[in-house]
Design an enzyme around this catalytic site. Structure first.
Site, PDB file in Angstrom:
ATOM      1  N   ARG A  16       0.813  -1.215   0.000  1.00  9.54           N
ATOM      2  CA  ARG A  16       0.000   0.000   0.000  1.00  9.54           C
ATOM      3  C   ARG A  16       0.855   1.277   0.000  1.00  9.54           C
ATOM      4  O   ARG A  16       0.347   2.365  -0.217  1.00  9.54           O
ATOM      5  CB  ARG A  16      -0.961  -0.021   1.204  1.00  9.54           C
ATOM      6  CG  ARG A  16      -2.055  -1.071   1.071  1.00  9.54           C
ATOM      7  CD  ARG A  16      -2.748  -1.383   2.389  1.00  9.54           C
ATOM      8  NE  ARG A  16      -1.986  -2.340   3.204  1.00  9.54           N
ATOM      9  CZ  ARG A  16      -2.388  -2.824   4.378  1.00  9.54           C
ATOM     10  NH1 ARG A  16      -3.536  -2.423   4.897  1.00  9.54           N
ATOM     11  NH2 ARG A  16      -1.644  -3.697   5.044  1.00  9.54           N
ATOM     12  N   THR A  79       1.331 -12.775   9.180  1.00  5.98           N
ATOM     13  CA  THR A  79       2.005 -12.425  10.441  1.00  5.98           C
ATOM     14  C   THR A  79       2.226 -13.652  11.335  1.00  5.98           C
ATOM     15  O   THR A  79       3.212 -13.710  12.068  1.00  5.98           O
ATOM     16  CB  THR A  79       1.199 -11.360  11.210  1.00  5.98           C
ATOM     17  OG1 THR A  79      -0.184 -11.762  11.260  1.00  5.98           O
ATOM     18  CG2 THR A  79       1.269  -9.998  10.527  1.00  5.98           C
ATOM     19  N   GLU A 155     -10.070  -9.776  11.308  1.00  6.98           N
ATOM     20  CA  GLU A 155      -9.479  -8.791  10.391  1.00  6.98           C
ATOM     21  C   GLU A 155     -10.579  -8.000   9.688  1.00  6.98           C
ATOM     22  O   GLU A 155     -11.667  -8.527   9.440  1.00  6.98           O
ATOM     23  CB  GLU A 155      -8.598  -9.502   9.356  1.00  6.98           C
ATOM     24  CG  GLU A 155      -7.293  -9.985   9.923  1.00  6.98           C
ATOM     25  CD  GLU A 155      -6.516  -8.893  10.630  1.00  6.98           C
ATOM     26  OE1 GLU A 155      -6.024  -7.984   9.950  1.00  6.98           O
ATOM     27  OE2 GLU A 155      -6.409  -8.931  11.869  1.00  6.98           O
ATOM     28  N   LYS A 350      34.647  23.907   2.743  1.00  9.85           N
ATOM     29  CA  LYS A 350      34.673  22.441   2.628  1.00  9.85           C
ATOM     30  C   LYS A 350      36.000  21.925   3.149  1.00  9.85           C
ATOM     31  O   LYS A 350      37.051  22.471   2.787  1.00  9.85           O
ATOM     32  CB  LYS A 350      34.482  22.023   1.174  1.00  9.85           C
ATOM     33  CG  LYS A 350      34.313  20.531   1.004  1.00  9.85           C
ATOM     34  CD  LYS A 350      34.904  19.985  -0.289  1.00  9.85           C
ATOM     35  CE  LYS A 350      36.407  19.978  -0.268  1.00  9.85           C
ATOM     36  NZ  LYS A 350      37.016  19.322  -1.434  1.00  9.85           N
ATOM     37  N   TYR A 365      34.998  31.128  -1.389  1.00 10.96           N
ATOM     38  CA  TYR A 365      35.025  29.670  -1.354  1.00 10.96           C
ATOM     39  C   TYR A 365      36.369  29.246  -0.771  1.00 10.96           C
ATOM     40  O   TYR A 365      37.427  29.545  -1.341  1.00 10.96           O
ATOM     41  CB  TYR A 365      34.864  29.049  -2.755  1.00 10.96           C
ATOM     42  CG  TYR A 365      35.176  27.573  -2.696  1.00 10.96           C
ATOM     43  CD1 TYR A 365      34.371  26.725  -1.941  1.00 10.96           C
ATOM     44  CD2 TYR A 365      36.308  27.033  -3.304  1.00 10.96           C
ATOM     45  CE1 TYR A 365      34.674  25.380  -1.812  1.00 10.96           C
ATOM     46  CE2 TYR A 365      36.613  25.684  -3.180  1.00 10.96           C
ATOM     47  CZ  TYR A 365      35.795  24.870  -2.435  1.00 10.96           C
ATOM     48  OH  TYR A 365      36.098  23.546  -2.286  1.00 10.96           O
ATOM     49  N   TYR A 386      41.278  22.798  -7.149  1.00  8.53           N
ATOM     50  CA  TYR A 386      41.006  21.674  -8.048  1.00  8.53           C
ATOM     51  C   TYR A 386      41.489  22.020  -9.445  1.00  8.53           C
ATOM     52  O   TYR A 386      41.132  23.070  -9.987  1.00  8.53           O
ATOM     53  CB  TYR A 386      39.489  21.444  -8.045  1.00  8.53           C
ATOM     54  CG  TYR A 386      39.004  20.241  -8.811  1.00  8.53           C
ATOM     55  CD1 TYR A 386      39.602  19.003  -8.647  1.00  8.53           C
ATOM     56  CD2 TYR A 386      37.920  20.352  -9.665  1.00  8.53           C
ATOM     57  CE1 TYR A 386      39.125  17.905  -9.339  1.00  8.53           C
ATOM     58  CE2 TYR A 386      37.427  19.251 -10.360  1.00  8.53           C
ATOM     59  CZ  TYR A 386      38.045  18.017 -10.194  1.00  8.53           C
ATOM     60  OH  TYR A 386      37.567  16.935 -10.872  1.00  8.53           O
TER      61      TYR A 386
HETATM   62  C1  UD1 Z   1      -2.045  -6.254  11.227  1.00  5.18           C
HETATM   63  C2  UD1 Z   1      -3.013  -7.129  12.042  1.00  5.18           C
HETATM   64  C3  UD1 Z   1      -4.249  -6.303  12.367  1.00  5.18           C
HETATM   65  C4  UD1 Z   1      -3.849  -5.058  13.106  1.00  5.18           C
HETATM   66  C5  UD1 Z   1      -2.783  -4.266  12.365  1.00  5.18           C
HETATM   67  C6  UD1 Z   1      -2.228  -3.171  13.259  1.00  5.18           C
HETATM   68  C7  UD1 Z   1      -2.737  -9.477  11.316  1.00  5.18           C
HETATM   69  C8  UD1 Z   1      -3.320 -10.575  10.510  1.00  5.18           C
HETATM   70  N1  UD1 Z   1      -3.378  -8.309  11.265  1.00  5.18           N
HETATM   71  O1  UD1 Z   1      -2.710  -5.929  10.003  1.00  5.18           O
HETATM   72  O2  UD1 Z   1      -5.136  -7.073  13.159  1.00  5.18           O
HETATM   73  O3  UD1 Z   1      -4.989  -4.247  13.338  1.00  5.18           O
HETATM   74  O4  UD1 Z   1      -1.680  -5.107  11.979  1.00  5.18           O
HETATM   75  O5  UD1 Z   1      -1.406  -2.291  12.567  1.00  5.18           O
HETATM   76  O6  UD1 Z   1      -1.755  -9.675  11.992  1.00  5.18           O
HETATM   77  N2  UD1 Z   1       4.678  -9.004   8.104  1.00  5.18           N
HETATM   78  C9  UD1 Z   1       5.661  -9.961   7.983  1.00  5.18           C
HETATM   79  N3  UD1 Z   1       5.400 -11.089   7.295  1.00  5.18           N
HETATM   80  C10 UD1 Z   1       4.200 -11.326   6.701  1.00  5.18           C
HETATM   81  C11 UD1 Z   1       3.192 -10.350   6.823  1.00  5.18           C
HETATM   82  C12 UD1 Z   1       3.455  -9.198   7.530  1.00  5.18           C
HETATM   83  O7  UD1 Z   1       6.752  -9.799   8.518  1.00  5.18           O
HETATM   84  O8  UD1 Z   1       4.050 -12.395   6.077  1.00  5.18           O
HETATM   85  C13 UD1 Z   1       4.978  -7.770   8.864  1.00  5.18           C
HETATM   86  C14 UD1 Z   1       4.901  -6.523   8.012  1.00  5.18           C
HETATM   87  O9  UD1 Z   1       6.170  -6.192   7.473  1.00  5.18           O
HETATM   88  C15 UD1 Z   1       4.414  -5.478   9.001  1.00  5.18           C
HETATM   89  C16 UD1 Z   1       3.641  -6.272  10.041  1.00  5.18           C
HETATM   90  O10 UD1 Z   1       4.009  -7.623   9.879  1.00  5.18           O
HETATM   91  O11 UD1 Z   1       5.497  -4.803   9.642  1.00  5.18           O
HETATM   92  C17 UD1 Z   1       2.138  -6.121   9.889  1.00  5.18           C
HETATM   93  O12 UD1 Z   1       1.757  -6.519   8.592  1.00  5.18           O
HETATM   94  P1  UD1 Z   1       0.655  -5.707   7.775  1.00  5.18           P
HETATM   95  O13 UD1 Z   1       0.496  -6.356   6.451  1.00  5.18           O
HETATM   96  O14 UD1 Z   1       0.928  -4.272   7.792  1.00  5.18           O
HETATM   97  O15 UD1 Z   1      -0.640  -6.050   8.647  1.00  5.18           O
HETATM   98  P2  UD1 Z   1      -1.978  -5.233   8.739  1.00  5.18           P
HETATM   99  O16 UD1 Z   1      -2.810  -5.532   7.541  1.00  5.18           O
HETATM  100  O17 UD1 Z   1      -1.723  -3.827   9.022  1.00  5.18           O
HETATM  101 CA    CA Z   2       0.113  -2.580   9.203  1.00  8.12          CA
END
Ligand code: UD1
Ligand code: CA
Length: 460
Positions: A16, A79, A155, A350, A365, A386
């Site tokens: 996004r 996540t 979610e 500089k 300068y 220079y």
């Molecule tokens: C997530 C939560 C949501 C919460 C929100 C808060 C889940 C399913 N949803 O949604 O409930 O309200 O955060 O901000 O957890 N990431 C990874 N690996 C992955 C996916 C994500 O490391 O496979 C990391 C991303 O880099 C990010 C964080 O996890 O830093 C959150 O991921 P993001 O996709 O932003 O989750 P949200 O849709 O915001």
């Molecule tokens: Ca997020």
């Protein structure tokens, strides 16, 4: 905190954001988003931290450096999957796991500490950090039962219409006992609209198993996640306000915080006054009783006490006590100014060292130069450092006086108390106490105008 490890999720690309840069490396208040999170974790007293990386893993790792343990999540399956990848890296004596998203840079350490404390006090299997949002759209909603106990997180995309009305959101920050986390994470299923393994599903799995889950409600101003550039700008504003507040509490006057941009961690001494449209960036350190701005950018600059800078840019330079800079001076990297130096308008410096009390008041300068103490450099002086291929050094010794509009063709040195005549192009070293002048003799033709007129009359 003993026996507690933190897992910071930073593997996503952040679609996004519409960016080639991984989301967690986008900057707010001068630091990558994930660094704000890591700092909060550290300031909460947590020393064991695992960062889950994936998209742009090498750039993320390079940006964060060797202080952390990294877990690689090659495919971004959600996540829940990200946390699962971190588990093998937790130390043997880690009994509790704090999970924080790398895209929530506004979290404060005391809030993380409160979450840890509440779970310990209640003995719950997990505690979720929540917030009440006026506009909860896009966030996971916290579902509670009739006893007000947390039952599940749903979610946004999977929520039913009535669930979407819930204003209590999941901030993406949780603490689990290691046992509860390990018992549930392997049971997650990607049975949702996004086809991902949601960490949030651990909550209802725990409740199904009869384990208590508690929640801590944090102020909304601390918990916004950054998914878009609009949210990034909003977070930037809040973080900048905090930096201004911090300095004002420490005794710094900031005339207009809304137009003063101070990076996280910049240090400013008591009774310094900062005028509007000023940027203090990077590792900048400003001493006591300085006057900075208006319209000034200091980038990793070190200013001692009582320095005045207005409408100027100072980059990676050290400025001694009581110096005066500007208006409209540009100090590029590598300058070291002793005390009481004056650098005036339209002066560029500089890699130059300037001794005590020396003055470069206007239109010069000076580069790759060592200027001694009590030197005066006239308007329009240029060090020609220079030749199109290499850079050369200029040395101007104590007490020397450089007349206006001089060119000092490097490598060249001007001795102690020597004088350079105005307009000279100096190509050879000048001995101490001597006068060097390089100028065609002036010719004056008396009554030249009159003769010209007479000649004109004759030709008519
Ligand atoms: C997530 C939560 C949501 C919460 C929100 C808060 C889940 C399913 N949803 O949604 O409930 O309200 O955060 O901000 O957890 N990431 C990874 N690996 C992955 C996916 C994500 O490391 O496979 C990391 C991303 O880099 C990010 C964080 O996890 O830093 C959150 O991921 P993001 O996709 O932003 O989750 P949200 O849709 O915001
Ligand atoms: Ca997020």
């Amino acid at each position: 905190m003993q026996g507690l490890g933190a897992v910071v999720l930073a593997a996503g690309q952040g679609k996004r954001m519409r960016s080639d840069t991984p989301k967690v490396l986008h900057r707010a208040a001068g630091a990558p988003l994930v660094c704000h999170v890591l700092d909060a974790v550290k300031e909460a007293g947590i020393t064991e931290t695992i960062v889950v990386i994936g998209q742009g893993s090498e750039v993320v790792r390079a940006a964060l450096g060797p202080d952390y343990t990294y877990a690689l999540q090659e495919e971004q399956l959600g996540t829940g999957d990200a946390v699962k990848k971190s588990l093998p890296h937790l130390s043997a004596d880690c009994q509790e796991v704090l999970v924080v998203c790398g895209d929530t840079p506004l979290l404060k350490p005391e809030t993380l500490a409160a979450l840890v404390r509440v779970r310990r006090e209640t003995g719950a299997a997990a505690a979720v950090l929540t917030s009440i949002f006026d506009d909860p759209q896009g966030y996971g909603r916290v579902l509670r039962n009739e006893d007000n106990m947390v039952e599940a997180i749903v979610e946004d995309r999977d929520a039913a219409e009535d669930q979407k009305l819930v204003q209590e959101i999941n901030t993406g920050t949780y603490i689990f006992t290691r046992k509860a986390l390990e018992a549930t994470i392997c049971r997650l299923q990607p049975d949702n609209k996004q086809g991902e393994y949601y960490l949030t599903d651990c909550i209802h799995l725990l409740r199904e198993a009869g384990s208590p889950v508690t929640a801590v409600i944090a102020p909304a101003g601390e918990t916004e996640g950054i998914n878009t550039r609009v949210q990034l700008a909003a977070a930037e504003r809040i973080l900048r306000e905090r930096e201004c507040l911090r300095l004002m509490e420490d005794g710094v006057t900031i005339c207009d915080p809304s137009t003063t941009y101070i990076d996280k961690g910049v240090q400013v001494g008591q009774d310094t006054v900062i005028y509007p449209f000023t940027f203090l960036e990077g590792k900048t350190r400003v001493g006591k009783g300085c006057v900075i701005g208006p319209g000034t950018r200091l980038s990793s600059a070190i200013l001692e006490e009582g320095v005045f800078v207005q409408y100027s840019v100072v980059v990676e330079s050290t400025i001694g006590k009581g110096c005066q800079i500007g208006p409209f001076a540009y100090l590029r990297p590598g300058n070291v100014l002793s005390d009481q130096v004056k650098i005036g308008d339209f002066v560029e410096l500089k890699k130059t060292t300037v001794g005590l009390g020396s003055k470069i008041p206007h239109l010069s300068y000076i580069g790759d130069t060592t200027v001694g103490a009590h030197v005066n450099i006239g308007a329009g002086t240029i060090t020609c450092n220079y030749d199109g291929v290499k850079k050369y050094q200029t040395t101007i010794d104590d007490g020397a006086f450089i007349g206006s509009n001089a060119n000092l063709v490097a490598p060249v040195s001007v001795g102690k108390d020597a004088v350079i005549g105005a307009g000279s192009t100096i190509t050879k070293d000048v001995l101490p106490e001597s006068l060097a002048i390089e100028r065609a003799k002036q010719t004056v033709i008396p009554n030249w105008m009159q003769k010209k007129k007479e000649k004109g009359e004759q030709e008519k």
